[in-house]
Motif scaffolding. Structure first.
Motif, PDB file in Angstrom:
ATOM      1  N   VAL A  51       0.981  -1.201  -0.043  1.00 40.96           N
ATOM      2  CA  VAL A  51      -0.122   0.069  -0.128  1.00 40.96           C
ATOM      3  C   VAL A  51       0.940   1.184   0.057  1.00 40.96           C
ATOM      4  CG1 VAL A  51      -1.797   1.323   1.167  1.00 40.96           C
ATOM      5  CG2 VAL A  51      -1.771  -1.213   1.446  1.00 40.96           C
ATOM      6  N   THR A  52       0.473   2.233  -0.765  1.00 41.40           N
ATOM      7  CA  THR A  52       1.751   3.300  -1.077  1.00 41.40           C
ATOM      8  C   THR A  52       0.578   4.641  -0.904  1.00 41.40           C
ATOM      9  OG1 THR A  52       1.440   3.174  -3.434  1.00 41.40           O
ATOM     10  CG2 THR A  52       3.280   2.439  -2.265  1.00 41.40           C
ATOM     11  N   ALA A  53       1.266   5.774  -0.259  1.00 40.77           N
ATOM     12  CA  ALA A  53       0.660   7.067  -0.501  1.00 40.77           C
ATOM     13  C   ALA A  53       1.749   8.037  -0.655  1.00 40.77           C
ATOM     14  CB  ALA A  53      -0.024   7.289   0.680  1.00 40.77           C
ATOM     15  N   GLN A  54       1.410   9.183  -0.858  1.00 42.96           N
ATOM     16  CA  GLN A  54       2.667  10.245  -1.028  1.00 42.96           C
ATOM     17  C   GLN A  54       1.962  11.727  -0.845  1.00 42.96           C
ATOM     18  OE1 GLN A  54       6.160  10.752  -4.097  1.00 42.96           O
ATOM     19  NE2 GLN A  54       4.176  10.636  -5.037  1.00 42.96           N
ATOM     20  N   SER A  55       2.715  12.593  -0.333  1.00 42.87           N
ATOM     21  CA  SER A  55       2.567  13.926   0.014  1.00 42.87           C
ATOM     22  C   SER A  55       3.625  14.864  -0.393  1.00 42.87           C
ATOM     23  CB  SER A  55       2.075  14.389   1.402  1.00 42.87           C
ATOM     24  OG  SER A  55       3.157  14.242   2.288  1.00 42.87           O
ATOM     25  N   ALA A  56       3.399  15.930  -0.710  1.00 47.97           N
ATOM     26  CA  ALA A  56       4.912  16.836  -0.953  1.00 47.97           C
ATOM     27  C   ALA A  56       5.630  17.123   0.191  1.00 47.97           C
ATOM     28  CB  ALA A  56       4.044  18.306  -1.603  1.00 47.97           C
ATOM     29  N   GLN A  57       5.057  17.208   1.713  1.00 46.14           N
ATOM     30  CA  GLN A  57       5.797  17.367   2.712  1.00 46.14           C
ATOM     31  C   GLN A  57       6.297  16.289   3.059  1.00 46.14           C
ATOM     32  OE1 GLN A  57       2.291  17.982   2.482  1.00 46.14           O
ATOM     33  NE2 GLN A  57       2.638  20.252   1.695  1.00 46.14           N
ATOM     34  N   GLN A  58       5.829  14.992   2.959  1.00 45.23           N
ATOM     35  CA  GLN A  58       6.428  13.736   3.645  1.00 45.23           C
ATOM     36  C   GLN A  58       6.968  12.837   2.467  1.00 45.23           C
ATOM     37  OE1 GLN A  58       3.933  11.674   6.622  1.00 45.23           O
ATOM     38  NE2 GLN A  58       2.495  13.541   6.495  1.00 45.23           N
TER      39      GLN A  58
ATOM     40  N   GLN B  97      11.497   4.181   5.132  1.00 40.69           N
ATOM     41  CA  GLN B  97      10.697   4.714   4.051  1.00 40.69           C
ATOM     42  C   GLN B  97      11.544   5.137   2.758  1.00 40.69           C
ATOM     43  OE1 GLN B  97       7.591   4.046   3.452  1.00 40.69           O
ATOM     44  NE2 GLN B  97       6.642   3.840   5.399  1.00 40.69           N
ATOM     45  N   GLU B  98      12.661   5.896   3.231  1.00 49.29           N
ATOM     46  CA  GLU B  98      13.439   6.441   2.087  1.00 49.29           C
ATOM     47  C   GLU B  98      14.050   5.292   1.624  1.00 49.29           C
ATOM     48  OE1 GLU B  98      17.403   9.323   2.062  1.00 49.29           O
ATOM     49  OE2 GLU B  98      15.655  10.285   2.989  1.00 49.29           O
ATOM     50  N   GLN B  99      14.613   4.241   2.161  1.00 49.59           N
ATOM     51  CA  GLN B  99      15.370   3.228   1.539  1.00 49.59           C
ATOM     52  C   GLN B  99      14.538   2.316   0.827  1.00 49.59           C
ATOM     53  OE1 GLN B  99      17.006   1.786   5.526  1.00 49.59           O
ATOM     54  NE2 GLN B  99      19.218   2.404   4.688  1.00 49.59           N
ATOM     55  N   ARG B 100      13.304   2.202   1.419  1.00 52.19           N
ATOM     56  CA  ARG B 100      12.089   1.258   0.753  1.00 52.19           C
ATOM     57  C   ARG B 100      11.989   1.778  -0.765  1.00 52.19           C
ATOM     58  NH1 ARG B 100       7.424   1.014   5.347  1.00 52.19           N
ATOM     59  NH2 ARG B 100       9.124   0.169   6.816  1.00 52.19           N
ATOM     60  N   PHE B 101      11.923   3.052  -0.901  1.00 53.95           N
ATOM     61  CA  PHE B 101      11.563   3.660  -2.441  1.00 53.95           C
ATOM     62  C   PHE B 101      12.845   3.811  -3.054  1.00 53.95           C
ATOM     63  CE2 PHE B 101       7.806   4.360  -0.224  1.00 53.95           C
ATOM     64  CZ  PHE B 101       6.722   4.251  -1.484  1.00 53.95           C
ATOM     65  N   ALA B 102      14.020   3.625  -2.682  1.00 57.21           N
ATOM     66  CA  ALA B 102      15.408   3.929  -3.194  1.00 57.21           C
ATOM     67  C   ALA B 102      15.882   2.549  -3.910  1.00 57.21           C
ATOM     68  CB  ALA B 102      16.492   4.377  -2.352  1.00 57.21           C
ATOM     69  N   ASN B 103      15.156   1.702  -3.346  1.00 60.47           N
ATOM     70  CA  ASN B 103      15.338   0.112  -3.589  1.00 60.47           C
ATOM     71  C   ASN B 103      14.552  -0.376  -4.672  1.00 60.47           C
ATOM     72  OD1 ASN B 103      17.751  -0.006  -2.264  1.00 60.47           O
ATOM     73  ND2 ASN B 103      16.894  -0.647  -0.495  1.00 60.47           N
ATOM     74  N   VAL B 104      13.461   0.217  -5.239  1.00 57.70           N
ATOM     75  CA  VAL B 104      12.666  -0.352  -6.263  1.00 57.70           C
ATOM     76  C   VAL B 104      12.013   0.790  -7.170  1.00 57.70           C
ATOM     77  CG1 VAL B 104      10.488   0.436  -4.734  1.00 57.70           C
ATOM     78  CG2 VAL B 104      10.397  -1.483  -6.080  1.00 57.70           C
ATOM     79  N   ASP B 105      11.820   0.386  -8.401  1.00 57.09           N
ATOM     80  CA  ASP B 105      11.396   1.299  -9.314  1.00 57.09           C
ATOM     81  C   ASP B 105       9.990   1.610  -9.147  1.00 57.09           C
ATOM     82  OD1 ASP B 105      13.991   1.123 -10.761  1.00 57.09           O
ATOM     83  OD2 ASP B 105      13.430  -0.689 -12.041  1.00 57.09           O
ATOM     84  N   TRP B 106       9.800   3.028  -9.200  1.00 53.44           N
ATOM     85  CA  TRP B 106       8.318   3.161  -9.065  1.00 53.44           C
ATOM     86  C   TRP B 106       8.069   4.689  -9.861  1.00 53.44           C
ATOM     87  CZ3 TRP B 106       7.159   7.774  -6.305  1.00 53.44           C
ATOM     88  CH2 TRP B 106       8.320   8.565  -5.510  1.00 53.44           C
ATOM     89  N   GLU B 107       6.991   4.899  -9.824  1.00 53.39           N
ATOM     90  CA  GLU B 107       6.438   6.162 -10.647  1.00 53.39           C
ATOM     91  C   GLU B 107       5.281   6.610  -9.807  1.00 53.39           C
ATOM     92  OE1 GLU B 107       4.986   5.654 -14.663  1.00 53.39           O
ATOM     93  OE2 GLU B 107       4.721   3.693 -14.296  1.00 53.39           O
ATOM     94  N   THR B 108       5.181   7.986  -9.941  1.00 48.53           N
ATOM     95  CA  THR B 108       3.798   8.645  -9.336  1.00 48.53           C
ATOM     96  C   THR B 108       2.538   8.200 -10.143  1.00 48.53           C
ATOM     97  OG1 THR B 108       5.214  10.174  -8.508  1.00 48.53           O
ATOM     98  CG2 THR B 108       2.967  10.752  -8.505  1.00 48.53           C
ATOM     99  N   GLY B 109       1.657   7.709  -9.666  1.00 49.21           N
ATOM    100  CA  GLY B 109       0.312   7.376 -10.722  1.00 49.21           C
ATOM    101  C   GLY B 109      -0.222   8.701 -10.668  1.00 49.21           C
ATOM    102  N   LEU B 110      -1.648   8.680 -11.729  1.00 50.45           N
ATOM    103  CA  LEU B 110      -2.222   9.761 -12.035  1.00 50.45           C
ATOM    104  C   LEU B 110      -2.906  10.514 -10.811  1.00 50.45           C
ATOM    105  CD1 LEU B 110      -4.326   8.136 -14.816  1.00 50.45           C
ATOM    106  CD2 LEU B 110      -2.446   9.456 -15.186  1.00 50.45           C
ATOM    107  N   TYR B 111      -3.235   9.873  -9.580  1.00 46.97           N
ATOM    108  CA  TYR B 111      -3.877  10.392  -8.506  1.00 46.97           C
ATOM    109  C   TYR B 111      -2.814  10.461  -7.515  1.00 46.97           C
ATOM    110  CZ  TYR B 111      -7.734   9.457 -11.558  1.00 46.97           C
ATOM    111  OH  TYR B 111      -8.564   9.404 -12.508  1.00 46.97           O
ATOM    112  N   GLY B 112      -1.426  10.522  -7.802  1.00 46.25           N
ATOM    113  CA  GLY B 112      -0.300  11.127  -6.710  1.00 46.25           C
ATOM    114  C   GLY B 112       0.265   9.902  -5.897  1.00 46.25           C
ATOM    115  N   ALA B 113      -0.341   8.734  -5.928  1.00 51.35           N
ATOM    116  CA  ALA B 113       0.262   7.708  -5.078  1.00 51.35           C
ATOM    117  C   ALA B 113       1.487   7.157  -5.828  1.00 51.35           C
ATOM    118  CB  ALA B 113      -0.637   6.498  -4.650  1.00 51.35           C
TER     119      ALA B 113
END
Length: 161
Positions: free
Chosen positions: A22-29, A91-107
């Motif tokens: 499960v993923t989520a994203q904000s500009a601040q966090q 959290q920073e390491q989790r995303f550094a170790n996997v290829d990902w992109e921001t979806g249409l709705y921000g997650a």
């Protein structure tokens, strides 16, 4: 009389399930994500899913704050990703170790996931130590491969019959 926690845990080990992040994203966090196996479809019209998130997780808190999230259903090749997002690193390491992109709705959408489902939060219910989060599906990306399964404390794969 209530069942004790160990008996309940041992019973649930006998339930085979798929594995999601499960993923989520904000500009601040920035991006946040966690492994979750408590995931299910809820409704076809409108298309809705549910996922259960521990109230102590930073990912769960961000899902509630942003009101949007993604469910990434992992492929059989993603055991390491499951372990990483289950708390193996920050959290920073989790995303550094996997290829990902921001979806249409921000997650964040995990590029190698079998399926990525983008949702807007429509309801949350407190149930014991968890939030039951219901999301309305806004976008789906399906890829090829086999699912990662979890059963009796270990990863499994589909067998051809």
């Amino acid at each position: 009389m209530s069942v004790n926690a160990n008996d309940f845990k041992n019973a649930l080990k006998l339930w085979a399930s798929g594995v999601t992040v499960v993923t989520a994203q904000s500009a601040q966090q920035g991006p946040k994500g966690m492994t979750a196996t408590s995931f299910s479809s809820v409704s076809m019209e409108p298309p809705q899913i549910l996922v259960c998130l521990n109230q102590t997780t930073d990912t769960g808190a961000l899902v509630l704050e942003e009101q949007s999230f993604a469910i990434n259903i992992l492929s059989a090749e993603q055991q390491a990703v499951s372990n990483e997002f289950a708390g193996g690193s920050n959290q920073e390491q989790r995303f550094a170790n996997v290829d990902w992109e921001t979806g249409l709705y921000g997650a964040p959408l995990l590029s190698a996931a079998l399926v990525s489902i983008e949702c807007k939060l429509v309801q949350q219910v407190v149930a014991g130590t968890h939030w039951v989060v219901i999301g309305e599906v806004e976008n789906v990306i399906c890829r090829t491969g086999e699912p990662l399964l979890y059963y009796h404390g270990g990863y499994r794969q589909l067998a051809e019959v």
